[in-house]
Design an enzyme around this catalytic site. Structure first.
Site, short mmCIF file in Angstrom:
data_model
loop_
_atom_site.label_atom_id
_atom_site.label_comp_id
_atom_site.label_asym_id
_atom_site.label_seq_id
_atom_site.Cartn_x
_atom_site.Cartn_y
_atom_site.Cartn_z
N ARG A 159 47.41 49.56 42.30
CA ARG A 159 47.56 50.61 41.31
C ARG A 159 47.08 51.95 41.85
NH1 ARG A 159 44.35 53.06 37.50
NH2 ARG A 159 45.48 53.72 35.64
N CYS A 219 6.64 25.06 53.24
CA CYS A 219 7.32 24.51 52.07
C CYS A 219 6.37 24.48 50.87
CB CYS A 219 7.82 23.11 52.39
SG CYS A 219 8.47 22.24 50.97
N TYR A 224 52.74 41.45 33.48
CA TYR A 224 52.65 41.89 32.09
C TYR A 224 53.29 43.23 31.77
CZ TYR A 224 48.58 44.12 34.25
OH TYR A 224 47.76 44.81 35.09
N GLU A 274 47.92 40.17 24.21
CA GLU A 274 47.75 39.43 25.46
C GLU A 274 46.29 39.45 25.87
OE1 GLU A 274 50.11 41.59 28.35
OE2 GLU A 274 51.79 41.78 26.96
N GLU A 315 48.60 41.50 37.13
CA GLU A 315 47.20 41.47 37.54
C GLU A 315 46.98 40.33 38.52
OE1 GLU A 315 45.68 43.92 36.00
OE2 GLU A 315 43.52 43.57 36.13
N ASP A 334 40.85 40.20 34.04
CA ASP A 334 39.93 41.01 34.83
C ASP A 334 40.22 40.81 36.31
OD1 ASP A 334 37.95 42.77 35.29
OD2 ASP A 334 36.29 41.42 34.82
N ASP A 341 55.25 19.50 52.68
CA ASP A 341 54.99 19.81 54.09
C ASP A 341 56.18 19.44 54.96
OD1 ASP A 341 52.56 20.70 53.40
OD2 ASP A 341 51.46 18.91 54.05
N CYS A 356 9.60 15.28 53.02
CA CYS A 356 9.19 16.17 51.93
C CYS A 356 9.59 15.54 50.59
CB CYS A 356 9.87 17.52 52.10
SG CYS A 356 9.62 18.64 50.71
N LYS A 404 43.34 40.35 28.35
CA LYS A 404 43.22 41.39 29.38
C LYS A 404 42.55 40.75 30.59
CE LYS A 404 41.85 46.18 30.03
NZ LYS A 404 40.99 46.11 31.20
N LYS A 435 38.22 45.61 23.84
CA LYS A 435 37.24 45.12 24.82
C LYS A 435 36.27 44.12 24.19
CE LYS A 435 36.60 47.29 28.47
NZ LYS A 435 37.09 47.14 29.85
N CYS A 494 13.17 23.32 54.65
CA CYS A 494 11.91 22.63 54.94
C CYS A 494 12.24 21.60 56.01
CB CYS A 494 11.39 21.94 53.68
SG CYS A 494 10.09 20.76 54.06
N CYS A 537 5.62 20.52 50.10
CA CYS A 537 4.89 19.60 50.97
C CYS A 537 4.06 20.31 52.04
CB CYS A 537 5.85 18.64 51.64
SG CYS A 537 6.87 19.45 52.90
N ASP A 567 52.39 16.67 48.20
CA ASP A 567 52.04 17.57 49.31
C ASP A 567 52.80 17.17 50.57
OD1 ASP A 567 50.36 18.66 47.56
OD2 ASP A 567 48.48 18.11 48.59
N ALA A 568 52.89 15.85 50.77
CA ALA A 568 53.54 15.37 52.00
C ALA A 568 55.02 15.76 52.02
CB ALA A 568 53.38 13.86 52.10
N GLU A 569 55.66 15.63 50.86
CA GLU A 569 57.09 15.99 50.81
C GLU A 569 57.27 17.48 51.05
OE1 GLU A 569 59.22 13.17 47.54
OE2 GLU A 569 57.48 14.30 46.87
N SER A 610 46.68 53.83 32.37
CA SER A 610 45.52 53.02 32.00
C SER A 610 45.51 52.87 30.47
CB SER A 610 44.23 53.63 32.51
OG SER A 610 44.14 54.95 32.06
S1 IVH Z 1 49.25 46.70 30.36
C1 IVH Z 1 50.36 50.80 29.67
N1 IVH Z 1 48.44 44.24 30.10
O1 IVH Z 1 44.05 46.73 32.35
C2 IVH Z 1 50.17 49.41 30.06
N2 IVH Z 1 47.16 45.71 31.44
O2 IVH Z 1 42.98 49.43 31.50
C3 IVH Z 1 49.11 49.27 31.07
N3 IVH Z 1 45.21 44.66 32.49
O3 IVH Z 1 45.33 48.81 34.84
C4 IVH Z 1 48.81 47.94 31.49
N4 IVH Z 1 45.53 42.65 31.67
O4 IVH Z 1 44.82 46.39 35.44
C5 IVH Z 1 48.20 45.43 30.65
N5 IVH Z 1 47.85 42.01 29.81
C6 IVH Z 1 47.61 43.21 30.36
C7 IVH Z 1 46.52 43.44 31.20
C8 IVH Z 1 46.31 44.71 31.72
C9 IVH Z 1 44.76 43.41 32.45
C10 IVH Z 1 44.55 45.76 33.23
C11 IVH Z 1 45.43 46.52 34.17
C12 IVH Z 1 45.38 47.95 33.76
C13 IVH Z 1 44.13 47.99 32.97
C14 IVH Z 1 44.22 49.07 31.94
#
Ligand code: IVH
Length: 671
Positions: free
Chosen positions: A136, A409, A227, A113, A175, A117, A36, A432, A115, A315, A427, A412, A32-34, A81
């Site tokens: 998006r 409380c 991705y 891959e 993401e 969140d 900075d 207590c 997904k 999912k 409290c 006590c 970190d020092a280097e 999507s």
């Molecule tokens: S691919 C057509 N890859 O999922 C390709 N999406 O429901 C579209 N997401 O809006 C996206 N991880 O926010 C892709 N490895 C991943 C992802 C990913 C999360 C999300 C992304 C997208 C939503 C689609």
């Protein structure tokens, strides 16, 4: 080229390299020092020669002015999507559809891959330089959040081009997310500051990214996994896998769990594997994504309305359940803080049975309007700790009872108070039993004094019968006293005494943490140990001195002062020391110290520091400074006018260092 512009270029290169190593490769190359020091040098040169500032300079990550509103941007290519597959059967259906949609009946390769969140964003690079980025949005248009994205260190401001040249135009989608730990810390902070809590890491990432003031975003620990590809001119790919392999070479961060799968069985295996490790991953995922690998096949399959036929989201089951709140209990912690805890009908979430959840404080209860008897949605997102997401108001019958933290409380009967600037009720009675019990449990904790066997039940008993009134009493316990406790046999009593004896030898950092000073956690214990080196010095330090220590803010400093200004606490500390607690070693510094565990002897005088400073320095890096040379000595540092110790080193074959060599050995870590 001007000398200074060349110097700036070199600094840019070094800093970008370090950033990439740290944030993308997860493999730091500078201390970190280097880091900075390089940043300060760059800032200094840029201030002096502003004509050489480039838009991809790391100093430009933060510093843009707050906006009044975000501008809308139209995506060159819409962000699609994904359709969902809710179980393994639907993954088979997807693979079938893909097969039917393609003319060739060769084995189809997929990329699988996790997904993530988080929040989908698009990053635009022109001639290798990051020029803009957006959310998006609805897929067609999003918001321009360029300034905020620039603050995310794992997003390159310019592409690395040592292996592959930068395309004229490159749009990368990914993401933005927040690690679970970082989310928990952020919420703790929010709670301390009396601000609303985020429900999960996704919301906190979204909230952080949609700040009009980039300075706020810069303070939030956001990261990205890239991705997918948007528009691209000047480079072609034939497979998604190839694209994903190229991204890191340009400096983008890509999820390490991605795999190529040849057929539906491998897709299902991946889905199962990721679901099984879901809770051990440091960020939230809500499923997996399968994509047909060949871009030609992707084109052939095409898109239907908003989602591609060549990809699907597998999912996972939501880690949410619905249950009824039976009771809300006010639980009193070791600092007297009162936390309302909801007890509900036990439910299984993600393989774990949960039956209670913290409601944090009265404000949270009011904000979510949580009442006893309510049906609520519970989740374990982002954290193993369950939380109440929301009340299902539709299920109210009218019998639900609003909840208020009681004015006295529950343990006590002491007054319950709430400071204006605090979210928590407390409290006010420092005697207590709940506070005493909590402080003793904390003191004995593994990461504090590490006294095995001093668990909840025993502490409760000892406090109830008055055997222990504060932590120092632990060091005066006798076997006879312990044997009066319920279910305490000779052997366990001895084990506890042994554990107490063992804990007498401790480190300053542990002791400071164990004392349970408000706002002083484990890390702060180490910071204080390093800065002060002795308990007396910390005890005596004024507010000014405390705040002059890096990473000690005014709140922490005030908490430390408050603690030591209370005579009862000073008395407890004195009794601890009289009871045989000895601060012996210092906390082991992190593995990165090159001299951790080594023994040094200094002889003669050094030009750049006194011998005592040199000793402190090596000790702060985890080494031992000794005054006599033996076979166990690792290094003898020889200054000018050195005496017999240098000869002794020679005699024993111990390595000697001159001052320059010593400084080189401790590297950039020294002052
Ligand atoms: S691919 C057509 N890859 O999922 C390709 N999406 O429901 C579209 N997401 O809006 C996206 N991880 O926010 C892709 N490895 C991943 C992802 C990913 C999360 C999300 C992304 C997208 C939503 C689609």
């Amino acid at each position: 080229m001007n000398l200074f512009s060349a110097k700036i270029d070199e600094l840019l290169r070094q800093i970008n390299e370090a950033n990439h190593a740290y944030y993308v490769l997860d493999n730091p190359t500078l201390s970190d020092a280097e880091y900075d020091r390089l940043m300060r040098e760059l800032e200094r040169l840029e201030a002096e020669y502003p004509q050489f500032i480039t838009s991809d300079s790391p100093t430009r990550r933060v510093g843009a002015k707050p906006l009044d509103e975000f501008k809308t941007v139209t995506h060159r290519i819409p962000l699609l999507s994904l359709d969902n597959a809710m179980d393994e059967g639907e993954i088979h259906d997807f693979a079938q559809r893909v097969l039917r949609g393609l003319t060739s009946d060769e084995n189809i390769v997929f990329v699988a891959e996790p997904k993530i969140d988080g929040l989908a964003v698009e990053l635009v690079f022109e001639n290798g330089v990051f020029v803009s980025g957006s959310t998006r949005g609805d897929g067609m248009t999003g918001e321009d959040i360029t300034q905020n994205l620039k603050t995310i260190r794992s997003i390159p401001l310019s592409l690395r081009r040592d292996k592959i040249p930068a395309p004229k135009l490159l749009e990368v989608r990914g993401e933005v997310y927040m690690e679970k730990d970082d989310f928990a810390r952020l919420n703790e902070q929010q709670e301390k500051e009396g601000k609303p809590l985020f429900a999960n890491p996704r919301n906190s990432a979204a909230g952080s990214l949609r700040q009009l003031d980039p300075q706020v975003t810069a303070k939030r620990p956001l990261s990205i996994f890239c991705y997918s590809l948007g528009a691209c001119e000047g480079h072609t790919f034939s497979t998604h896998w190839e694209f994903m392999q190229t991204l890191p070479q340009w400096g983008f961060r890509v999820n390490p769990l991605i795999e190529r799968c040849a057929g539906v069985e491998e897709l299902v295996a991946f889905y199962r594997k990721i679901e099984s490790i879901r809770n051990t991953i440091s960020y939230d995922i809500d499923g997996v994504v399968f994509k047909v690998d060949s871009l030609a096949q992707q084109t052939e399959l095409g898109i239907k309305s908003r989602s591609p036929r060549w990809a699907i989201a597998g999912k996972f089951k939501a880690q949410q359940e619905v249950t009824q709140i039976l009771e809300i209990e006010a639980s009193v912690g070791r600092t007297g803080a009162i936390t309302p805890v909801a007890h509900f009908q036990p439910v299984q979430i993600g393989g774990v049975i949960v039956s209670n959840a913290t409601l944090h404080n009265q404000d949270e209860i009011d904000r979510k309007d949580i009442r006893v008897g309510d049906w609520v949605v519970i989740q374990r997102a982002g954290d193993v700790i369950p939380q109440v997401v929301k009340v299902i108001t539709e299920r109210r019958t009218g019998d639900e009872k609003p909840y208020r933290i009681p004015p006295v409380c529950p343990v006590c009967g002491g007054h319950v108070v709430r400071d204006e600037d605090e979210a928590k009720h407390r409290c006010a009675n420092i005697n207590c039993p709940a506070q005493i019990r909590g402080s003793i449990r904390h003191f004995a904790e593994k990461r504090a004094m590490d006294i095995e066997g001093v668990g909840d039940k025993l502490v409760e008993q000892m406090v109830d019968v008055g055997l222990i009134r504060n932590v120092s009493d632990l060091y005066y316990l006798t076997k006879a006293q312990l044997l009066t406790m319920e279910r305490m046999a000779e052997k366990s009593a001895q084990n506890i005494l042994d554990a107490i004896e063992f804990s007498r030898k401790t480190t300053l950092a542990r002791l400071i943490y164990a004392l349970g000073i408000r706002n002083v956690g484990e890390h702060m214990g180490k910071v204080l140990e390093k800065a002060f080196g002795s308990l007396e010095k910390i005890q005596m330090a004024s507010l000014d001195v405390l705040t002059s220590v890096e990473s000690v803010g005014p709140i922490v400093a005030q908490s430390i002062r408050n603690f030591f200004d209370e005579p009862a606490n000073v008395q407890t500390v004195r009794r601890l020391l009289e009871g045989g607690v000895k601060i012996e070693a210092t906390e082991r510094p992190s593995e990165e110290s090159p001299i951790a565990g080594k023994t040094f002897v200094f002889t003669g005088s050094l030009a750049t520091m006194t011998r005592d400073e040199a000793k402190d320095l090596v000790e702060s890096l985890g080494a031992v400074a000794s005054s006599s040379v033996s076979k166990k000595t690792d290094f003898v540092v020889v200054g000018t006018d050195a005496g017999s110790k240098a000869d002794k080193a020679e005699e024993l074959g111990v390595k000697t260092l001159n001052e320059d060599e010593f400084r080189a050995l401790i590297g950039g870590i020294s002052k």
